[in-house]
Write a protein that holds these residues in place. Structure first.
Motif, PDB file in Angstrom:
ATOM      1  N   LEU A  85       0.853  -1.189   0.000  1.00  0.00           N
ATOM      2  CA  LEU A  85       0.000   0.000   0.000  1.00  0.00           C
ATOM      3  C   LEU A  85       0.885   1.233   0.000  1.00  0.00           C
ATOM      4  O   LEU A  85       1.758   1.375   0.856  1.00  0.00           O
ATOM      5  N   HIS A  86       0.662   2.130  -0.977  1.00  0.00           N
ATOM      6  CA  HIS A  86       1.382   3.398  -1.051  1.00  0.00           C
ATOM      7  C   HIS A  86       0.427   4.527  -0.663  1.00  0.00           C
ATOM      8  O   HIS A  86      -0.568   4.786  -1.345  1.00  0.00           O
ATOM      9  N   VAL A  87       0.716   5.175   0.445  1.00  0.00           N
ATOM     10  CA  VAL A  87      -0.040   6.349   0.873  1.00  0.00           C
ATOM     11  C   VAL A  87       0.824   7.575   0.584  1.00  0.00           C
ATOM     12  O   VAL A  87       1.899   7.732   1.176  1.00  0.00           O
ATOM     13  N   PRO A  88       0.404   8.458  -0.319  1.00  0.00           N
ATOM     14  CA  PRO A  88       1.263   9.548  -0.780  1.00  0.00           C
ATOM     15  C   PRO A  88       1.253  10.788   0.111  1.00  0.00           C
ATOM     16  O   PRO A  88       1.459  11.903  -0.361  1.00  0.00           O
ATOM     17  N   HIS A  89       1.025  10.588   1.408  1.00  0.00           N
ATOM     18  CA  HIS A  89       1.003  11.675   2.373  1.00  0.00           C
ATOM     19  C   HIS A  89       1.250  11.029   3.739  1.00  0.00           C
ATOM     20  O   HIS A  89       1.376   9.809   3.841  1.00  0.00           O
ATOM     21  N   PHE A  90       1.317  11.844   4.784  1.00  0.00           N
ATOM     22  CA  PHE A  90       1.602  11.285   6.108  1.00  0.00           C
ATOM     23  C   PHE A  90       0.379  10.644   6.766  1.00  0.00           C
ATOM     24  O   PHE A  90       0.506   9.962   7.775  1.00  0.00           O
ATOM     25  N   ASN A  91      -0.816  10.864   6.197  1.00  0.00           N
ATOM     26  CA  ASN A  91      -2.064  10.503   6.877  1.00  0.00           C
ATOM     27  C   ASN A  91      -2.463   9.041   6.647  1.00  0.00           C
ATOM     28  O   ASN A  91      -3.596   8.732   6.289  1.00  0.00           O
ATOM     29  N   ALA A  92      -1.540   8.136   6.879  1.00  0.00           N
ATOM     30  CA  ALA A  92      -1.821   6.704   6.723  1.00  0.00           C
ATOM     31  C   ALA A  92      -2.404   6.142   8.021  1.00  0.00           C
ATOM     32  O   ALA A  92      -2.085   6.616   9.110  1.00  0.00           O
ATOM     33  N   PRO A  93      -3.246   5.111   7.911  1.00  0.00           N
ATOM     34  CA  PRO A  93      -3.850   4.533   9.121  1.00  0.00           C
ATOM     35  C   PRO A  93      -2.871   3.652   9.887  1.00  0.00           C
ATOM     36  O   PRO A  93      -2.280   2.729   9.330  1.00  0.00           O
ATOM     37  N   LEU A  94      -2.714   3.926  11.153  1.00  0.00           N
ATOM     38  CA  LEU A  94      -1.792   3.161  11.988  1.00  0.00           C
ATOM     39  C   LEU A  94      -2.198   1.697  12.132  1.00  0.00           C
ATOM     40  O   LEU A  94      -1.348   0.823  12.312  1.00  0.00           O
ATOM     41  N   THR A 134       1.821  13.126  16.898  1.00  0.00           N
ATOM     42  CA  THR A 134       1.791  11.728  17.346  1.00  0.00           C
ATOM     43  C   THR A 134       1.745  10.775  16.156  1.00  0.00           C
ATOM     44  O   THR A 134       2.492   9.783  16.104  1.00  0.00           O
ATOM     45  N   LEU A 135       0.880  11.074  15.201  1.00  0.00           N
ATOM     46  CA  LEU A 135       0.767  10.218  14.020  1.00  0.00           C
ATOM     47  C   LEU A 135       2.079  10.159  13.256  1.00  0.00           C
ATOM     48  O   LEU A 135       2.528   9.073  12.845  1.00  0.00           O
ATOM     49  N   MET A 136       2.714  11.306  13.064  1.00  0.00           N
ATOM     50  CA  MET A 136       3.973  11.334  12.318  1.00  0.00           C
ATOM     51  C   MET A 136       5.029  10.480  13.001  1.00  0.00           C
ATOM     52  O   MET A 136       5.754   9.717  12.342  1.00  0.00           O
ATOM     53  N   ARG A 137       5.137  10.606  14.295  1.00  0.00           N
ATOM     54  CA  ARG A 137       6.152   9.854  15.032  1.00  0.00           C
ATOM     55  C   ARG A 137       5.943   8.348  14.895  1.00  0.00           C
ATOM     56  O   ARG A 137       6.893   7.586  14.734  1.00  0.00           O
ATOM     57  N   LEU A 138       4.682   7.924  14.925  1.00  0.00           N
ATOM     58  CA  LEU A 138       4.374   6.493  14.878  1.00  0.00           C
ATOM     59  C   LEU A 138       4.372   5.941  13.460  1.00  0.00           C
ATOM     60  O   LEU A 138       4.833   4.822  13.217  1.00  0.00           O
ATOM     61  N   ILE A 139       3.858   6.716  12.517  1.00  0.00           N
ATOM     62  CA  ILE A 139       3.684   6.178  11.169  1.00  0.00           C
ATOM     63  C   ILE A 139       5.006   6.008  10.438  1.00  0.00           C
ATOM     64  O   ILE A 139       5.168   5.104   9.619  1.00  0.00           O
ATOM     65  N   VAL A 140       5.987   6.884  10.719  1.00  0.00           N
ATOM     66  CA  VAL A 140       7.286   6.719  10.043  1.00  0.00           C
ATOM     67  C   VAL A 140       8.005   5.475  10.548  1.00  0.00           C
ATOM     68  O   VAL A 140       8.811   4.873   9.823  1.00  0.00           O
ATOM     69  N   LYS A 141       7.724   5.075  11.785  1.00  0.00           N
ATOM     70  CA  LYS A 141       8.304   3.827  12.312  1.00  0.00           C
ATOM     71  C   LYS A 141       7.622   2.613  11.701  1.00  0.00           C
ATOM     72  O   LYS A 141       8.264   1.600  11.414  1.00  0.00           O
ATOM     73  N   LYS A 142       6.325   2.709  11.495  1.00  0.00           N
ATOM     74  CA  LYS A 142       5.561   1.604  10.946  1.00  0.00           C
ATOM     75  C   LYS A 142       5.875   1.349   9.477  1.00  0.00           C
ATOM     76  O   LYS A 142       5.901   0.194   9.028  1.00  0.00           O
ATOM     77  N   ALA A 143       6.122   2.417   8.713  1.00  0.00           N
ATOM     78  CA  ALA A 143       6.302   2.301   7.269  1.00  0.00           C
ATOM     79  C   ALA A 143       7.516   1.439   6.921  1.00  0.00           C
ATOM     80  O   ALA A 143       8.551   1.501   7.583  1.00  0.00           O
TER      81      ALA A 143
END
Length: 378
Positions: A85-94, A134-143
């Motif tokens: 899945l490619h999400v082209p912005h930071f707003n991906a679901p955790l 919060t989302l940015m901190r978590l989502i970059v780790k998940k990606a």
């Protein structure tokens, strides 16, 4: 391979993000003749892809930046059994459990903060900002991997959010190609100037007027120049109407600057091309950018560019722009005066800018993105 793209930001109504998604999708479908794509699109754009080979359209009208993105969207994505899945912005679901690729265009919201940067009630703004951080901190780790539009953003992301450099790939963006190099007759020149209430010489700014864009410094530079010079210099501001547009317009009226500062609002690409052909230069005073598209578009038609020396702009513009400190009005005034006086400098910037703009290609961006897809499955 079954590749999903969250294309809810597809379309020019989403400005630069929308153009990126449009170019990404069209480029991938052009070059990849093997894999299957699932496009998650808003209903107004779904029909553009129905019936295309190896493309499945899933109408997804879940609003951008909504709670539903985190609660409902993971199930919409998971139902399609994607390999990537490619999400082209930071707003991906955790909560999405599959392999995830992000595009992060900048970290502007980390720096651009406070009451002047929002139209929301202060309490709601603080909640949303906290959610973003919060989302940015978590989502970059998940990606599994992250794409960015410049080395500046790559290094910024690695430093601020401790993302390993090997997890980030730069895929430069490019000019839209919709701004054209035009040659106007004397009658056509006069018509454009009259329609937009402009007189030469004038410089142009194109883009939003959010605080980090630093348009106030540009206006101050015009004021200072015109106080001491015989020939007045006008500023044409091409920007879509918004609350920030209204705030800026009120400031201009309060200071009685309407004869020097022209807020043109939205202008179609054909007329932007005509205005560029008559302008002295485009000025990009921003304090923070991820790529700097407007300067590249100006360079592509030979319009000289004066740019701040902040963030990614020296990286993207190279030696094809005249740089100034975005915090120093006098520095910008000096650049304006140098360009007005020196025809050779204008010609040099025009030539270098045209060459610089040709270094960037949406087609190359799509190919490089697909190579990242492949590496995630090697």
């Amino acid at each position: 391979m079954r590749i999903g793209i969250d294309a809810r930001l597809y379309g020019l109504e989403h400005a630069g993000l929308g153009r990126y998604v449009m170019k990404l999708v069209s480029g991938l479908l052009k070059h990849d003749k093997k894999n299957e794509y699932v496009l998650f699109l808003k209903s107004q754009h779904a029909d553009e892809f129905r019936g295309k080979k190896r493309v499945k359209v899933v109408v997804t009208d879940i609003p951008i930046y909504s709670l539903s993105e985190q609660t409902l969207l993971p199930f919409v994505f998971s139902k399609e059994k994607l390999d990537l899945l490619h999400v082209p912005h930071f707003n991906a679901p955790l909560l999405y459990p599959g392999k995830l690729l992000l595009t992060i265009h900048d970290l502007i919201k980390h720096d651009s903060k406070g009451p002047s940067t929002t139209t929301r009630h202060q309490g709601l703004y603080l909640i949303k900002r906290s959610g973003y951080l919060t989302l940015m901190r978590l989502i970059v780790k998940k990606a599994s991997h992250i794409l960015v539009p410049s080395n500046f953003v790559k290094e910024d992301l690695a430093k601020r959010l401790q993302v390993p450099l090997e997890k980030i790939t730069v895929t430069y963006e490019a000019s839209s190609g919709t701004i054209k190099d035009v040659l106007l007759s004397p009658e056509e020149k006069l018509q454009v100037l009259q329609e937009y209430h402009l007189s030469q010489p004038f410089i142009v700014y194109t883009g939003s007027v959010y605080p980090h864009k630093n348009v106030d410094v540009l206006i101050q530079a015009i004021e200072k120049h015109n106080q001491y010079k015989e020939v007045d210099l006008q500023l044409a501001l091409i920007c879509s109407r918004s609350v920030f547009w209204e705030r800026l317009n009120n400031k201009i009226i309060e200071k009685n600057l309407q004869s020097w500062i022209k807020l043109l609002g939205y202008v179609n690409d054909d007329d932007v091309s005509k205005i560029y052909s008559l302008a002295l230069a485009l000025v990009h005073p921003s304090k923070m950018e991820g790529f700097g598209l407007t300067g590249i578009e100006a360079m592509s038609v030979g319009l000289p560019v004066i740019s701040s020396n902040a963030s990614c702009l020296p990286e993207v513009y190279g030696d094809a722009a005249l740089y100034f400190n975005p915090n120093e009005v006098d520095d910008l005034v000096s650049c304006l005066e140098a360009l007005i006086k020196d025809q050779a400098l204008r010609d040099d910037l025009s030539t270098k800018g045209y060459i610089q703009s040709r270094k960037y290609s949406w087609d190359r961006m799509a190919k490089e993105t697909f190579l990242v897809y492949k590496t995630l499955f090697d």
